[in-house]
Design an enzyme around this catalytic site. Structure first.
Site, PDB file in Angstrom:
ATOM      1  N   CYS A   1     -13.008   1.654  27.198  1.00  0.00           N
ATOM      2  CA  CYS A   1     -12.904   0.436  26.384  1.00  0.00           C
ATOM      3  C   CYS A   1     -11.817  -0.498  26.916  1.00  0.00           C
ATOM      4  CB  CYS A   1     -12.530   0.764  24.944  1.00  0.00           C
ATOM      5  SG  CYS A   1     -13.730   1.744  24.045  1.00  0.00           S
TER       6      CYS A   1
ATOM      7  N   LYS B   1     -27.797   6.482  32.069  1.00  0.00           N
ATOM      8  CA  LYS B   1     -27.743   6.077  33.485  1.00  0.00           C
ATOM      9  C   LYS B   1     -29.124   6.137  34.122  1.00  0.00           C
ATOM     10  CE  LYS B   1     -23.347   5.696  35.489  1.00  0.00           C
ATOM     11  NZ  LYS B   1     -22.234   6.462  34.923  1.00  0.00           N
TER      12      LYS B   1
ATOM     13  N   CYS C   1      -8.155   4.442  25.859  1.00  0.00           N
ATOM     14  CA  CYS C   1      -9.467   4.717  26.463  1.00  0.00           C
ATOM     15  C   CYS C   1      -9.702   3.712  27.583  1.00  0.00           C
ATOM     16  CB  CYS C   1     -10.594   4.614  25.438  1.00  0.00           C
ATOM     17  SG  CYS C   1     -12.220   4.771  26.228  1.00  0.00           S
TER      18      CYS C   1
ATOM     19  N   HIS D   1     -17.025   6.395  24.236  1.00  0.00           N
ATOM     20  CA  HIS D   1     -16.995   7.039  25.557  1.00  0.00           C
ATOM     21  C   HIS D   1     -16.732   8.534  25.403  1.00  0.00           C
ATOM     22  CE1 HIS D   1     -16.042   2.753  26.334  1.00  0.00           C
ATOM     23  NE2 HIS D   1     -16.920   2.948  27.302  1.00  0.00           N
TER      24      HIS D   1
ATOM     25  N   HIS E   1     -26.742  -6.993  30.595  1.00  0.00           N
ATOM     26  CA  HIS E   1     -26.136  -8.221  31.128  1.00  0.00           C
ATOM     27  C   HIS E   1     -27.177  -9.340  31.187  1.00  0.00           C
ATOM     28  CE1 HIS E   1     -23.505  -5.157  33.338  1.00  0.00           C
ATOM     29  NE2 HIS E   1     -22.637  -5.831  32.607  1.00  0.00           N
TER      30      HIS E   1
ATOM     31  N   LYS F   1     -28.176   3.799  23.321  1.00  0.00           N
ATOM     32  CA  LYS F   1     -27.880   2.939  24.466  1.00  0.00           C
ATOM     33  C   LYS F   1     -28.559   3.513  25.694  1.00  0.00           C
ATOM     34  CE  LYS F   1     -23.673   0.230  24.232  1.00  0.00           C
ATOM     35  NZ  LYS F   1     -22.341   0.030  24.804  1.00  0.00           N
TER      36      LYS F   1
ATOM     37  N   CYS G   1     -12.844   9.097  22.465  1.00  0.00           N
ATOM     38  CA  CYS G   1     -13.320   7.776  22.059  1.00  0.00           C
ATOM     39  C   CYS G   1     -14.762   7.901  21.597  1.00  0.00           C
ATOM     40  CB  CYS G   1     -13.225   6.805  23.237  1.00  0.00           C
ATOM     41  SG  CYS G   1     -14.098   5.256  22.935  1.00  0.00           S
TER      42      CYS G   1
ATOM     43  N   HIS H   1     -27.010  -4.838  34.796  1.00  0.00           N
ATOM     44  CA  HIS H   1     -28.152  -4.127  34.212  1.00  0.00           C
ATOM     45  C   HIS H   1     -28.828  -5.023  33.178  1.00  0.00           C
ATOM     46  CE1 HIS H   1     -25.638  -3.464  30.722  1.00  0.00           C
ATOM     47  NE2 HIS H   1     -24.748  -2.808  31.452  1.00  0.00           N
TER      48      HIS H   1
HETATM   49 ZN   LIG Z   1     -13.820   3.955  24.778  1.00  0.00          ZN
END
Ligand SMILES: [Zn+2]
Length: 508
Positions: free
Chosen positions: A129, A296, A126, A146, A21, A293, A143, A18
């Site tokens: 991670c 999706k 997690c 997440h 990256h 962030k 987390c 994405h």
């Molecule tokens: Zn995590």
């Protein structure tokens, strides 16, 4: 020749490439190309992180083998990097035998120093991670990074690494080597983390089969971070002697979310193994949409293939580093705002400023001097070029890529302003101004030729085309630029460098 080894984070094999990256790879590629431009011997490595629980889970969910999944993703990433013109010298995959051999050699060496011990782990893990979490790190029992993922309670017998023993040495290293963690904000975060104390960490997993087998410990695999980080030395042949030709690395480029692994765990592993630490770890920021962030759906709207195709790979590379400072985050209000800004930047900077300068310089040199440029004196534009090249070099060496790019584009702006103020079309009508016209045209060719060279790390293909339109062959290094400036501009050239986007277009 001075050697420069740089790496990016290896990308985790659990989804398609994405924009995040791409931003990291393009930025690192700009550094690699800049160093080559400085005449340095560069080795640039990127790759894939292919082991771990999350990869195994994803493969199982798709009813395939993990190897099938990672092979497909590695091909997909490599295809994108090729289209974005990333100039890496090597692509390391953690499922390669050269990598597992290096990891096992490193684990053995660390175990020999007494820094690995067996213990029982009970706590949270997690898989997002791929990291163990302390109770204090959780938010509402999940987390913090997440939130949508169930945190797992894990009880297993593991090998542990004595990370805690390295706290004082790490603090000392960070404090006495200001260039080790950059930019400054990242360095302060790590110092605070170190001052808060370190726990020992797992070096093996006994319940995850998809990994490098832990040496002399059947049933254990090397914990995925302990496996991933050594890619920086496995790619250059560790433990064979030749690896010292490139180690220590000059630069690890990573996202700011994984500084703990690269500025704490990795250096501690290296210290334990008696190896030198990398000179600089650079934690870049993120592309954000609407303050967060990418979701999706937002990521799907910013599909990499479409972004590369939209205005061409060089324009996308240019936009990423022009709009997103290399040392911090950049927030766009929405996906539409991102795309609109991309098109506007393309039109104003590339199609107008750079495209027009090329057009005017070549056509006036042809029209008034049959393409022959010669000079009798330096001009005000020459003075600007000299100071811009200095500012560019300083910014680029300090990894302020956005400032380097701005310095490069300042030559374009100054050269266009120079045309407007000198009005070569008037000089051409006045026989007493012949020498001045020569100087003006020579300064413009020098400005454009210099721009092509300093922009080449950012827009390698188009920079090469500019150089050719000026009558040059291969782009020279920065040191050879003055000697190799073209003095005869060729007659015919027909295609437009950056065609303007004329129509309004929708978000896609
Ligand atoms: Zn995590």
């Amino acid at each position: 020749m001075s050697r420069y080894y740089l790496t990016t984070a290896i990308d985790y094999s659990n989804g398609d490439p994405h924009i995040g990256h791409a931003y990291e790879k393009v930025g690192a590629d700009v550094v690699a190309r800049f160093r080559r431009l400085m005449g340095e011997d560069v080795h640039f490595v990127i790759g894939m992180d292919e082991h771990g629980q999350k990869v195994a889970q994803e493969a199982a969910a798709q009813g395939r083998s993990p190897q099938e999944l990672v092979d497909e993703l590695a091909a997909r990433f490599q295809d994108v990097w090729q289209r974005l013109n990333i100039s890496h010298d090597d692509f390391i995959r953690t499922t390669e035998p050269r990598h597992s051999q290096a990891v096992q050699a490193l684990v053995r060496r660390i175990r020999d120093t007494g820094d690995l011990y067996r213990d029982r782990y009970e706590g949270y893990y997690c898989s997002g991670c791929e990291a163990f979490k302390r109770e204090a790190e959780l938010e509402d029992g999940r987390c913090a990074i997440h939130r949508s993922r169930e945190i797992e309670w894990t009880e297993e017998e593991n090998w542990f690494f004595r990370l805690s023993a390295y706290r004082d040495r790490l603090i000392k290293h960070v404090q006495s080597n200001p260039e080790f963690i950059q930019p400054e904000s990242r360095r302060n975060e790590i110092l605070r983390l170190l001052e808060g104390g370190l726990d020992d960490i797992s070096a093996s997993r006994s319940r995850v089969g998809w990994g490098v087998p832990f040496p002399d410990e059947p049933g254990h695999t090397v914990y995925v971070w302990f496996d991933a980080l050594p890619n920086y030395i496995s790619a250059i042949g560790y433990p064979a002697d030749g690896f010292g030709d490139w180690w220590p690395a000059a630069l690890h480029v990573i996202g700011k979310d994984i500084t703990r692994f690269h500025c704490v765990i990795w250096p501690a592993m290296l210290m334990s193994a008696g190896l030198e630490l990398p000179e600089t770890v650079w934690g870049h920021g993120f592309v954000k949409i609407g303050g967060g962030k990418l979701s999706k759906s937002e990521a799907a709207l910013l599909d990499l293939d479409q972004l590369v195709a939209r205005n061409g790979p060089d324009a996308f590379r240019y936009f990423l580093l022009r709009e997103i400072p290399w040392d911090r985050d950049r927030d766009f209000a929405s996906v539409d705002a991102f795309l609109q800004q991309f098109d506007e930047r393309y039109n104003s900077d590339l199609a107008n400023d750079l495209g027009n300068l090329l057009n005017r310089t070549v056509s006036m040199s042809r029209k008034y001097r049959d393409g022959v440029v010669s000079r009798t004196a330096d001009t005000g534009l020459d003075a600007h070029i000299d100071s811009a090249v200095d500012a560019y070099g300083k910014a680029m060496r300090e990894h302020r890529l956005h400032d380097g790019l701005d310095a490069a584009m300042s030559i374009v702006r100054a050269a266009n302003g120079f045309i407007d103020s000198e009005q070569p079309w008037k000089l051409a009508k006045d026989p007493t101004q012949e020498a001045r016209l020569d100087d003006v045209l020579a300064a413009l060719v020098r400005g454009l030729g210099t721009t092509a060279v300093v922009l080449s790390p950012f827009i390698p293909t188009k920079a090469g085309e500019i150089w050719k339109r000026l009558g040059g062959d291969q782009l020279p290094s920065l040191a050879d630029l003055t000697a190799e400036l073209p003095t005869l501009l060729p007659e015919s050239w027909d295609t437009v460098l950056f065609p303007r986007i004329e129509k309004e277009r929708d978000g896609g």
